[in-house]
Structure formats: structure tokens, C-alpha cells
Write a protein that holds these residues in place. Structure first.
Motif, PDB file in Angstrom:
ATOM      1  N   LEU A 223      38.471  37.535  42.835  1.00 36.39           N
ATOM      2  CA  LEU A 223      38.723  37.464  44.070  1.00 36.39           C
ATOM      3  C   LEU A 223      39.093  38.628  44.878  1.00 36.39           C
ATOM      4  N   ARG A 227      37.096  41.046  47.134  1.00 39.59           N
ATOM      5  CA  ARG A 227      37.942  41.703  48.473  1.00 39.59           C
ATOM      6  C   ARG A 227      37.721  43.289  48.821  1.00 39.59           C
ATOM      7  N   TRP A 253      38.454  34.917  51.774  1.00 41.94           N
ATOM      8  CA  TRP A 253      39.574  34.896  50.303  1.00 41.94           C
ATOM      9  C   TRP A 253      40.711  33.940  50.459  1.00 41.94           C
TER      10      TRP A 253
END
Length: 309
Positions: A223, A227, A253
Motif C-alpha cells: 500500500l 501510494r 488507500w
């Protein structure tokens, strides 16, 4: 009468000076759909082989170990040129090589795997948070990239410890908590597989819900990287998405953190703590060797699934 053939016929033709030698190139695109079945077939093929030279029994044991752990090795045992040619009458193998590599040509169809329209019969409802095709695609790419980088770290450093101040020499293992920096090669290989396990979930159309503490860490890292990549290279991400449909929840997210974590794992302790905080306490209290033990309420992964590399 038919035309006369100058090609030799019958037994012994290969020894004739006029025997025709042919070089054949075969390119196959394969997707492994049943690893246990592939592994069993490869093991059976190795058992049938005749080994010569020094320590034939040791050679057999080593190859059996490789095909039991590595899908590429299993395919190699089954697709070896000698094995393929043996099934064709009238020819013999005079040489050949086999190369197997992972290809991106058979990427999952995330639009089909993660449809955007809610299915009322399945309990879906318009407006509910969902893992969108684009989010799934980007997460899948990051998980595979982290797995490859972890395997690369392993090949380069083996059992070497991560040294404080030199963690930048490691792509993945230098990012893990310091208490893991001296872990052995087998542990690191299992950590690399944790990234692959979550990527496989996505490739099957399932949400990547961590089933053990190691997968919690793996998903967090993916994650973070997703991002970061989206912020630094939005054009590259857009190219990666191709024709995948866009949605309001793309690259949410915070939503991923809320929905993907906490489905399994510790739910006791301080009720004021959220799932991430409870997991942090579990990671702190558990030796890294125990990070691969599955949560009691999660479906156990196949223990015989092997390793990609």
C-alpha cells in the motif's frame, strides 16, 4: 504413382548421411492453475529418470526437492526436450535447451475479477466501498514487485544480516523491523512468498486479506509503495491501467486500510485499539518465526504450494 521421396525411411534412418536434421522452436504461454497437480506430475517424472555420474541418488534427491518447491523447476522436468521428443515416433533428440521465464503477457483481467456494478443477489449495494479494478491492478503489481525484490535480496545476500546504516543495500528486508534483520534464509524466503500469496489472492478475484502477521506487513508495504508510485509517476500508473474502468473509489488507500485489515486476526484486548494497533502489539509480542502462523479464523494456505523462486 506418387512422387519419389528422398527422405530416409525406417529404422536406422538417423544414421544415414541423408537424414534430415530439424531445429524446432516452440513458444508456450502457460498459466499454472493447480500447483499440487503440477508438483505431483513433476515428482513422478523425476522418479522415472535415470541419473548417471557421481552420486545418482543425491542428484535425484536434489531435483526432487527443487520440483517440489519451485514451479519453474517442475515445468522444466516435464517440458524437457528429451521427454517431449521421446513421445514422438520416428525422431530422436540430438540436442536442445529449455528456458522458462515469468511473463506479464497473461496478466489477470481485473475488470472481470472485480466488477464495479453491485450484484444485489450477492448482497452488494450501489455506493458500498469496493476494491476497484484499478486499485487491484496497482496493488497486484506492487506485491509482485516486492516479491521479486525480496527474492533478489535473498539471492544477493543469502544469510547475511542487515547492518544498521546499510539497510539501503537491501530493497525489501532493510525495510522490515530491525528484529528481523538477522533472520535466516528460509525465513526470508517465506517472507518473499507472503507477497506472492497476497498477489495470488488478487489474481483469483479475492480481496487480499492478510491471514498471518507476515502478510499484514507485506500488504502495508504494498500500500505504501502503491501510494508512492501514484504520487511520483501518475502517467506510468495511467499507462499500466490501460482500458480498466475508472471509479470513485480508485486508489482509496484509507479505504483499503479500513476494509482489508482486521478481517482475520486478533480481536481481543483493549477495545479502544483498532485492528492495526492490535496487530502491532501482536507483532511485538511474537518472535518473527511465528509471523507465518495463520490466524485461527482464516483459511489455511496450501502448505505444499512451494515458492516462485
Amino acid at each position: 504413382m506418387g512422387e519419389r521421396s528422398d527422405h530416409p525411411q525406417g529404422p536406422g534412418a538417423a544414421e544415414d548421411s541423408g537424414a534430415q536434421e530439424i531445429e524446432a522452436t516452440v513458444v508456450l504461454g502457460l498459466r499454472i492453475t493447480n500447483w499440487p497437480a503440477l508438483r505431483a506430475a513433476a515428482i513422478a517424472a523425476v522418479e522415472e529418470l535415470d541419473f548417471e555420474g557421481i552420486d545418482p541418488a543425491g542428484q535425484r534427491r536434489e531435483l526432487l526437492r527443487e520440483v517440489a518447491e519451485d514451479a519453474n523447476a517442475a515445468l522444466g522436468a516435464l517440458l524437457h526436450p528429451d521427454r517431449l521428443v521421446a513421445a514422438i515416433p520416428g525422431v530422436e533428440a540430438i540436442g536442445g535447451t529449455l528456458e522458462i521465464s515469468v511473463t506479464e503477457d497473461f496478466a489477470p483481467d481485473f475488470a472481470e475479477l472485480f466488477p464495479l456494478e453491485g450484484d444485489e443477489e450477492d448482497g452488494g449495494a450501489a455506493g458500498d466501498w469496493t476494491l476497484t479494478p484499478r486499485t487491484a491492478c496497482l496493488l497486484h503489481a506492487q506485491l509482485l514487485g516486492l516479491a521479486d525484490a525480496a527474492y533478489d535480496d535473498l539471492e544477493e545476500h543469502q544469510d547475511e544480516p542487515v547492518v544498521d546504516g546499510e539497510e539501503g543495500d537491501w530493497t525489501v528486508f532493510g525495510r522490515l523491523p530491525q528484529r528481523t534483520w538477522r533472520m535466516h534464509r528460509a525465513w526470508r524466503r517465506s517472507m518473499a512468498r507472503a507477497f506472492d500469496d497476497l498477489a495470488d489472492d488478487l489474481a483469483l478475484g479475492e480481496w487480499p486479506l492478510p491471514r498471518c502477521p507476515a502478510e499484514e506487513i507485506a500488504l502495508r508495504m504494498a500500500l505504501v509503495d502503491a501510494r508512492t508510485l501514484l504520487g511520483a509517476q501518475p502517467e506510468s500508473v495511467a499507462d499500466m491501467m490501460g482500458d480498466l474502468p475508472a471509479d470513485l473509489y480508485d486508489y482509496d488507500w484509507d479505504g483499503c486500510r479500513d476494509e482489508l485489515f482486521g478481517a482475520y486476526g486478533p480481536d481481543d484486548g483493549d477495545p479502544e485499539l483498532d485492528s492495526e494497533q492490535r496487530t502491532e502489539l501482536l507483532l511485538t509480542a511474537t518472535h518473527p518465526e511465528g509471523w507465518f502462523l495463520g490466524y485461527e479464523d482464516a483459511e489455511e494456505r496450501d502448505r505444499q504450494r512451494g515458492y516462485r523462486r
